[in-house]
Design an enzyme around this catalytic site. Sequence first.
Site, PDB file in Angstrom:
ATOM      1  N   HIS A   4      -8.220   1.534   1.689  1.00  0.00           N
ATOM      2  CA  HIS A   4      -8.077   1.281   3.368  1.00  0.00           C
ATOM      3  C   HIS A   4      -8.809   2.125   3.918  1.00  0.00           C
ATOM      4  O   HIS A   4      -8.509   2.892   4.956  1.00  0.00           O
ATOM      5  CB  HIS A   4      -6.583   1.288   3.643  1.00  0.00           C
ATOM      6  CG  HIS A   4      -6.054   0.312   4.701  1.00  0.00           C
ATOM      7  ND1 HIS A   4      -5.070  -0.284   4.955  1.00  0.00           N
ATOM      8  CD2 HIS A   4      -6.874   0.087   6.004  1.00  0.00           C
ATOM      9  CE1 HIS A   4      -4.997  -0.870   6.023  1.00  0.00           C
ATOM     10  NE2 HIS A   4      -6.196  -0.688   6.635  1.00  0.00           N
ATOM     11  N   GLU A  60       1.117  -1.159   0.166  1.00  0.00           N
ATOM     12  CA  GLU A  60      -0.148  -0.037   0.007  1.00  0.00           C
ATOM     13  C   GLU A  60       0.775   1.088  -0.035  1.00  0.00           C
ATOM     14  O   GLU A  60       1.819   1.500   0.736  1.00  0.00           O
ATOM     15  CB  GLU A  60      -0.799   0.016   1.496  1.00  0.00           C
ATOM     16  CG  GLU A  60      -2.049  -1.133   1.337  1.00  0.00           C
ATOM     17  CD  GLU A  60      -3.019  -1.018   2.308  1.00  0.00           C
ATOM     18  OE1 GLU A  60      -2.929  -0.152   3.271  1.00  0.00           O
ATOM     19  OE2 GLU A  60      -3.931  -2.049   2.495  1.00  0.00           O
TER      20      GLU A  60
END
Length: 449
Positions: A200, A181
Amino acid sequence: VPAATKAGILVMNAPEGNTIAAAEHTLAMVLSLVRNIPRADASLRAGEWKRSQFVGHELFQKTLGVVGLGRIGAEVTRRALAFGMQVLAHDPFVTPERARALGVELVDMEVLFRRADVVTLHAPLIKGKPHLLGAREIGLLKKGCFVVNCARGGLLDEAALAAAIKAGRVAGAALDVFQSEPPDPGNPLFGLKEVIVTPHLGASTAEAQVNVARVIAMQIRDYLLDGLVQNAVNAPAATPEIMKELAPYLKLAERVGRFLVQIVEGAPKQVTVEYRGDLAARGNLALVTAAAVKGVLSIALPERVTYINALAIAKERGIEVQEGKSSESGDFNSSVLLRIRTAAGQRSMEGTVIGKDEPHIVAIDELHLDVVPEGVMIIFTNVDRPGIVGKVGTILGKGKINIAGLHLGRVAIGKRAVSIFSVDNEVAPGILKDLATIAELSDVKVVKV
């Protein structure tokens, strides 16, 4: 976390503060996935009216497979049951009673994969473990099922999932987390219309942010005021009741560690903490073990040693720490036995708590005595014969050292003994040298606790 632990800094999180936010986001992803909401929204915004292309599925009477029945998994389960879904769950740490209370059926993971219409992951990511949903597991999934991951990106094999969607085995997927990420724009899942992705956002609600802030502030308050450790990621947690019970033993273990390390020869290679009697029957005693190791390390090391970093520092320096328990209580209801092994050999010391939570040393190398470990003490091994106390007292008197107490442990009359003189003054090196000239004495040392 390793850097904070090394510095003796407690690290906490607030895992319950965003539970509802994460559970609701999971259900939002499931609904968006089965009803094609993102695609339908984009189509309508583009000026299209293609209702037939977005025929979805109902959740009613479908089977949801929940992998991980912790806080978030349980909340997802409650909401899925409200939609009329049947829920299968897999979690090796959940009892059948807990599962029945939640209204779910506990099954093996492979059974869950074969039967579930929607699979949602809520398990922790274990370092070094393979994907929970790898190529083999994806091959077990019920044809036409949906996959949702709002937990940890590394739980599933993204390339294998993309291949299964392309092959028509998996109907679609919704992901809030990714293996890296931010994710690579070239991620194979991003080019598939059957996939929904969010950056997220599981904990990203205004309410969750306030909850987390409030919880962590309260935890810090409780730690600073009461010593209560909650949701720590680098120290064992303890309730106020347990901390109150263990506090005298924390003090005892640390003092025994400080005392014993000053009388061994050479650097510690192994530290063993053994709990005896009623104390051995208690649960997690990791804090007491850390206190003993803290005492051992704090004498010689320049860095700040705390309950938090004691075990980490010991490991870093190659000191093996062992913990044991024995139901045998000996002469006391509860006691702590500490052993330190060096290249020169091993020495031991046993302590207990007496009266108003006062620590007492009750044995040194299995020679029984009774001494409160505090202040300055002179300790030596000797042959138990008349005149030794007089010789020692004469030397201390000449050096203007006042004797506060005398403690003796021996095998038998005329045999090996250990003697401890508690004194009120600092002991100069010259006095220690004079004591070493007494023929009956050996291993003369000054200890400060």
